[in-house]
Design a protein around this motif. Structure first.
Motif, PDB file in Angstrom:
ATOM      1  N   GLY A 130       0.805  -1.209   0.000  1.00 43.39           N
ATOM      2  CA  GLY A 130       0.000   0.000   0.000  1.00 43.39           C
ATOM      3  C   GLY A 130       0.838   1.258   0.000  1.00 43.39           C
ATOM      4  N   LEU A 131       1.477   1.541   1.117  1.00 47.95           N
ATOM      5  CA  LEU A 131       2.275   2.760   1.238  1.00 47.95           C
ATOM      6  C   LEU A 131       3.591   2.664   0.481  1.00 47.95           C
ATOM      7  N   ALA A 132       4.046   1.476   0.266  1.00 49.18           N
ATOM      8  CA  ALA A 132       5.340   1.283  -0.382  1.00 49.18           C
ATOM      9  C   ALA A 132       5.365  -0.073  -1.071  1.00 49.18           C
ATOM     10  N   HIS A 133       6.419  -0.268  -1.837  1.00 50.99           N
ATOM     11  CA  HIS A 133       6.690  -1.558  -2.454  1.00 50.99           C
ATOM     12  C   HIS A 133       7.974  -2.081  -1.835  1.00 50.99           C
ATOM     13  N   LYS A 134       7.965  -3.348  -1.514  1.00 47.71           N
ATOM     14  CA  LYS A 134       9.117  -3.948  -0.864  1.00 47.71           C
ATOM     15  C   LYS A 134       9.657  -5.060  -1.750  1.00 47.71           C
ATOM     16  N   GLN A 135      10.956  -5.024  -2.044  1.00 49.12           N
ATOM     17  CA  GLN A 135      11.591  -6.053  -2.851  1.00 49.12           C
ATOM     18  C   GLN A 135      12.275  -7.054  -1.929  1.00 49.12           C
ATOM     19  N   LEU A 136      12.017  -8.329  -2.179  1.00 50.52           N
ATOM     20  CA  LEU A 136      12.621  -9.408  -1.405  1.00 50.52           C
ATOM     21  C   LEU A 136      13.280 -10.396  -2.361  1.00 50.52           C
ATOM     22  N   SER A 137      14.167 -11.197  -1.832  1.00 52.23           N
ATOM     23  CA  SER A 137      14.821 -12.220  -2.631  1.00 52.23           C
ATOM     24  C   SER A 137      13.849 -13.357  -2.925  1.00 52.23           C
ATOM     25  N   LEU A 138      13.817 -13.799  -4.162  1.00 54.12           N
ATOM     26  CA  LEU A 138      12.979 -14.943  -4.544  1.00 54.12           C
ATOM     27  C   LEU A 138      13.349 -16.205  -3.769  1.00 54.12           C
ATOM     28  N   SER A 139      14.587 -16.288  -3.323  1.00 53.58           N
ATOM     29  CA  SER A 139      15.034 -17.482  -2.602  1.00 53.58           C
ATOM     30  C   SER A 139      14.286 -17.668  -1.283  1.00 53.58           C
ATOM     31  N   LEU A 140      13.698 -16.614  -0.738  1.00 52.84           N
ATOM     32  CA  LEU A 140      12.904 -16.720   0.495  1.00 52.84           C
ATOM     33  C   LEU A 140      11.612 -17.501   0.265  1.00 52.84           C
ATOM     34  N   PHE A 141      11.226 -17.688  -0.995  1.00 54.15           N
ATOM     35  CA  PHE A 141       9.916 -18.259  -1.321  1.00 54.15           C
ATOM     36  C   PHE A 141      10.012 -19.579  -2.086  1.00 54.15           C
ATOM     37  N   GLU A 142      11.141 -20.238  -1.984  1.00 54.11           N
ATOM     38  CA  GLU A 142      11.298 -21.517  -2.674  1.00 54.11           C
ATOM     39  C   GLU A 142      10.469 -22.621  -2.040  1.00 54.11           C
ATOM     40  N   VAL A 143      10.353 -22.592  -0.719  1.00 57.49           N
ATOM     41  CA  VAL A 143       9.638 -23.615   0.039  1.00 57.49           C
ATOM     42  C   VAL A 143       8.537 -22.929   0.850  1.00 57.49           C
ATOM     43  N   PRO A 144       7.345 -23.517   0.933  1.00 57.61           N
ATOM     44  CA  PRO A 144       6.287 -22.913   1.754  1.00 57.61           C
ATOM     45  C   PRO A 144       6.744 -22.747   3.201  1.00 57.61           C
ATOM     46  N   PRO A 145       6.512 -21.562   3.787  1.00 58.22           N
ATOM     47  CA  PRO A 145       6.954 -21.337   5.162  1.00 58.22           C
ATOM     48  C   PRO A 145       6.098 -22.113   6.169  1.00 58.22           C
ATOM     49  N   VAL A 146       6.686 -22.408   7.309  1.00 56.73           N
ATOM     50  CA  VAL A 146       5.951 -23.027   8.405  1.00 56.73           C
ATOM     51  C   VAL A 146       5.085 -21.928   9.022  1.00 56.73           C
ATOM     52  N   CYS A 147       3.830 -22.229   9.212  1.00 56.92           N
ATOM     53  CA  CYS A 147       2.886 -21.244   9.720  1.00 56.92           C
ATOM     54  C   CYS A 147       2.326 -21.743  11.049  1.00 56.92           C
ATOM     55  N   LYS A 148       2.499 -20.959  12.102  1.00 52.97           N
ATOM     56  CA  LYS A 148       2.135 -21.394  13.442  1.00 52.97           C
ATOM     57  C   LYS A 148       1.069 -20.486  14.051  1.00 52.97           C
ATOM     58  N   PRO A 149       0.048 -21.085  14.691  1.00 54.11           N
ATOM     59  CA  PRO A 149      -0.981 -20.289  15.370  1.00 54.11           C
ATOM     60  C   PRO A 149      -0.440 -19.559  16.592  1.00 54.11           C
ATOM     61  N   GLN A 150       0.376 -20.189  17.426  1.00 60.83           N
ATOM     62  CA  GLN A 150       1.024 -19.617  18.607  1.00 60.83           C
ATOM     63  C   GLN A 150       0.139 -18.736  19.466  1.00 60.83           C
TER      64      GLN A 150
END
Length: 166
Positions: A130-150
């Motif tokens: 929204g307020l900005a665009h953020k560029q990240l490395s594609l390598s962060l998205f190779e594998v689905p992240p673990v998602c925890k309710p915590q």
């Protein structure tokens, strides 16, 4: 071979028609068996959505609806929160009009409105917050992240803006 009689040709014709319809439906069905495969076929990395995806639906207009086992928190470069249902318009290289994904930026939780890969060779993925665009490395998205309710459901609403540092 069986000779075709008037009676058998009446049976044969609907059977052939049914078989043709079945084959054409199979050919029109998507060939991707998982959400990561679908994303990759659309020029996106397979690990955008977390590991707790129950199911997803993609309509003929490109509207993607991803159903998770429940709301959860994951981490890319910062923390992200996924609602139970995340929706977006899927097109080649992008998810536009995202709903159900928020990202923590400087103690604020901002909705992610879009995710785009303009040039895969750059190694970058673009998050529209929204307020900005953020560029990240594609390598962060190779594998689905673990998602925890915590236990985040009880605290998430109260700590939307700021988090107490300990």
């Amino acid at each position: 071979m069986f000779p075709l009689t008037p009676k058998s040709s009446q049976f044969f014709h609907p059977l052939l028609l049914s078989l043709l319809l079945l084959l054409s439906a199979a050919a029109a069905a998507p060939t991707t068996s998982s959400l990561p495969n679908l994303l990759k076929s659309q020029g996106l990395p397979g690990g955008i959505f977390p590991d707790n995806v129950k199911s997803y639906d993609l309509d003929r207009n490109g509207r993607l609806e991803v159903h998770l086992q429940g709301p959860c928190m994951a981490k890319f470069d910062t923390r992200v929160f996924f609602d139970t249902v995340v929706r977006a318009n899927l097109s080649y290289g992008g998810l536009v009009g995202l709903e159900g994904l928020t990202q923590e930026e400087l103690f604020l939780w901002l909705p992610v409105k879009g995710i785009q890969v303009n040039d895969p060779s750059s190694g970058l993925i673009l998050f529209d917050i929204g307020l900005a665009h953020k560029q990240l490395s594609l390598s962060l998205f190779e594998v689905p992240p673990v998602c925890k309710p915590q236990g985040l459901l009880q605290n998430f609403g109260r700590k939307m803006g700021f988090e107490v540092a300990r």
